[in-house]
Design a protein around this motif. Structure first.
Motif, PDB file in Angstrom:
ATOM      1  N   MET A  60      29.221   5.954  23.594  1.00  8.25           N
ATOM      2  CA  MET A  60      30.035   6.001  22.378  1.00  8.25           C
ATOM      3  C   MET A  60      30.161   4.622  21.747  1.00  8.25           C
ATOM      4  SD  MET A  60      33.081   8.783  23.081  1.00  8.25           S
ATOM      5  CE  MET A  60      33.640   8.043  24.630  1.00  8.25           C
ATOM      6  N   ALA A  61      30.290   3.585  22.589  1.00 12.01           N
ATOM      7  CA  ALA A  61      30.356   2.224  22.070  1.00 12.01           C
ATOM      8  C   ALA A  61      29.045   1.858  21.384  1.00 12.01           C
ATOM      9  CB  ALA A  61      30.666   1.247  23.200  1.00 12.01           C
ATOM     10  N   ARG A 119      28.976   3.447  17.937  1.00 13.45           N
ATOM     11  CA  ARG A 119      29.819   2.709  16.991  1.00 13.45           C
ATOM     12  C   ARG A 119      29.140   1.424  16.524  1.00 13.45           C
ATOM     13  NH1 ARG A 119      33.934   4.363  20.647  1.00 13.45           N
ATOM     14  NH2 ARG A 119      33.854   2.332  21.703  1.00 13.45           N
ATOM     15  N   GLU A 120      28.514   0.701  17.457  1.00 12.95           N
ATOM     16  CA  GLU A 120      27.831  -0.537  17.077  1.00 12.95           C
ATOM     17  C   GLU A 120      26.618  -0.233  16.196  1.00 12.95           C
ATOM     18  OE1 GLU A 120      25.947  -4.593  19.073  1.00 12.95           O
ATOM     19  OE2 GLU A 120      27.121  -3.198  20.306  1.00 12.95           O
ATOM     20  N   ALA A 170      26.361   2.301  14.155  1.00 14.97           N
ATOM     21  CA  ALA A 170      26.894   2.637  12.836  1.00 14.97           C
ATOM     22  C   ALA A 170      27.294   1.375  12.078  1.00 14.97           C
ATOM     23  CB  ALA A 170      28.086   3.578  12.978  1.00 14.97           C
ATOM     24  N   ASP A 171      27.834   0.386  12.797  1.00 12.14           N
ATOM     25  CA  ASP A 171      28.167  -0.891  12.161  1.00 12.14           C
ATOM     26  C   ASP A 171      26.918  -1.534  11.565  1.00 12.14           C
ATOM     27  OD1 ASP A 171      30.811  -0.630  12.905  1.00 12.14           O
ATOM     28  OD2 ASP A 171      30.644  -1.938  14.664  1.00 12.14           O
ATOM     29  N   ILE A 174      25.268   8.733  14.781  1.00 11.44           N
ATOM     30  CA  ILE A 174      25.450   7.517  13.976  1.00 11.44           C
ATOM     31  C   ILE A 174      25.850   7.877  12.551  1.00 11.44           C
ATOM     32  CG2 ILE A 174      24.260   5.522  12.992  1.00 11.44           C
ATOM     33  CD1 ILE A 174      22.499   5.571  15.571  1.00 11.44           C
ATOM     34  N   ASP A 204      29.478   8.778  11.162  1.00  6.25           N
ATOM     35  CA  ASP A 204      30.474   7.767  10.807  1.00  6.25           C
ATOM     36  C   ASP A 204      30.831   7.932   9.329  1.00  6.25           C
ATOM     37  OD1 ASP A 204      31.476   5.116   9.776  1.00  6.25           O
ATOM     38  OD2 ASP A 204      31.243   4.584  11.892  1.00  6.25           O
ATOM     39  N   ARG A 248      31.825   6.031   7.079  1.00  5.26           N
ATOM     40  CA  ARG A 248      31.344   4.979   6.186  1.00  5.26           C
ATOM     41  C   ARG A 248      29.951   5.275   5.648  1.00  5.26           C
ATOM     42  NH1 ARG A 248      31.565   0.000  10.053  1.00  5.26           N
ATOM     43  NH2 ARG A 248      30.866   1.672  11.449  1.00  5.26           N
TER      44      ARG A 248
END
Length: 210
Positions: free
Chosen positions: A130-131, A134-135, A137-138, A166, A169, A171
């Motif tokens: 999961m981390a 998130r990275e 997606a960043d 991904i 997200d 965003r």
């Protein structure tokens, strides 16, 4: 060189680069005297057919001539390649990657231990995965969102579940309308894989029957 492989449901898929399509069409007509065009379908008297599938970013076209004209224009493509533990993101103008980022994420290997220990390792792997999402997606937000208004298409590749995670997200919602249906089959994302994916994304697919 034309890459050919069997197609699900019958026939074959061929892939050809844009600059070779004109020569391929000439060869098809030479081999099939009297072949006719109906939109992007080439049909020969002996039953052979070839349906041209435009590459990502090409606007709707009605004829082969329109397709050939559109292929002369450079496209701006977004690329998102993901497999569990790695992501590669890029923006390309024509044949050139103008921005990119590749990252690998640590995900602990499976353990042979059982019981509580196995559950603990499974939770740790899940948290690491999961981390990583998130990275990733960043990274996608940082590389793709500034270019989104000018993108002709977003081309994805790798593991569908990872890509979907991904792009879930919030965003990245503006990118969803530009995501192309096709998912490229790529190995673990690296810069060289991203460059190869750009070439693959620009290929014209041709469904050949028989």
């Amino acid at each position: 060189m034309v890459k050919v492989q069997p197609a699900a449901g019958g026939g074959r898929w061929a892939e050809i680069s844009p600059h070779r399509l004109g020569g391929w069409l000439d060869g098809f007509y030479q081999r099939h005297d009297g072949a006719v065009e109906v939109g992007l379908l080439l049909s020969a008297a002996n039953g052979d057919e070839a349906t041209l599938i435009p590459p990502p970013g090409v606007p709707p076209v009605q004829t082969v001539d329109e397709l050939l004209e559109q292929l002369k224009l450079p496209r701006r493509l977004g690329l998102l390649l993901a497999r569990k533990g790695a992501v590669a993101v890029g923006v390309a103008q024509g044949d050139e990657l103008i921005s990119s980022k590749v990252e690998r994420f640590y995900i602990q290997g499976r353990t042979a231990a059982g019981g509580w220990s196995q559950q603990r390792y499974a939770r740790r792997r899940g948290n690491q995965a999961m981390a990583g999402v998130r990275e990733a997606a960043d990274i996608a937000a940082r590389i793709l969102l500034p270019a989104e208004p000018e993108l002709d298409a977003l081309v994805c590749g790798g593991d569908r579940a990872s890509v979907d995670a991904i792009l879930s997200d919030p965003r990245l919602a503006p990118l969803l309308a530009k995501r192309h249906d096709r998912l490229l089959d790529v190995p673990e994302p690296r810069l060289s894989v991203l460059e190869e994916a750009l070439s693959a994304a620009k290929m014209i697919r041709i469904h050949l029957v028989p």
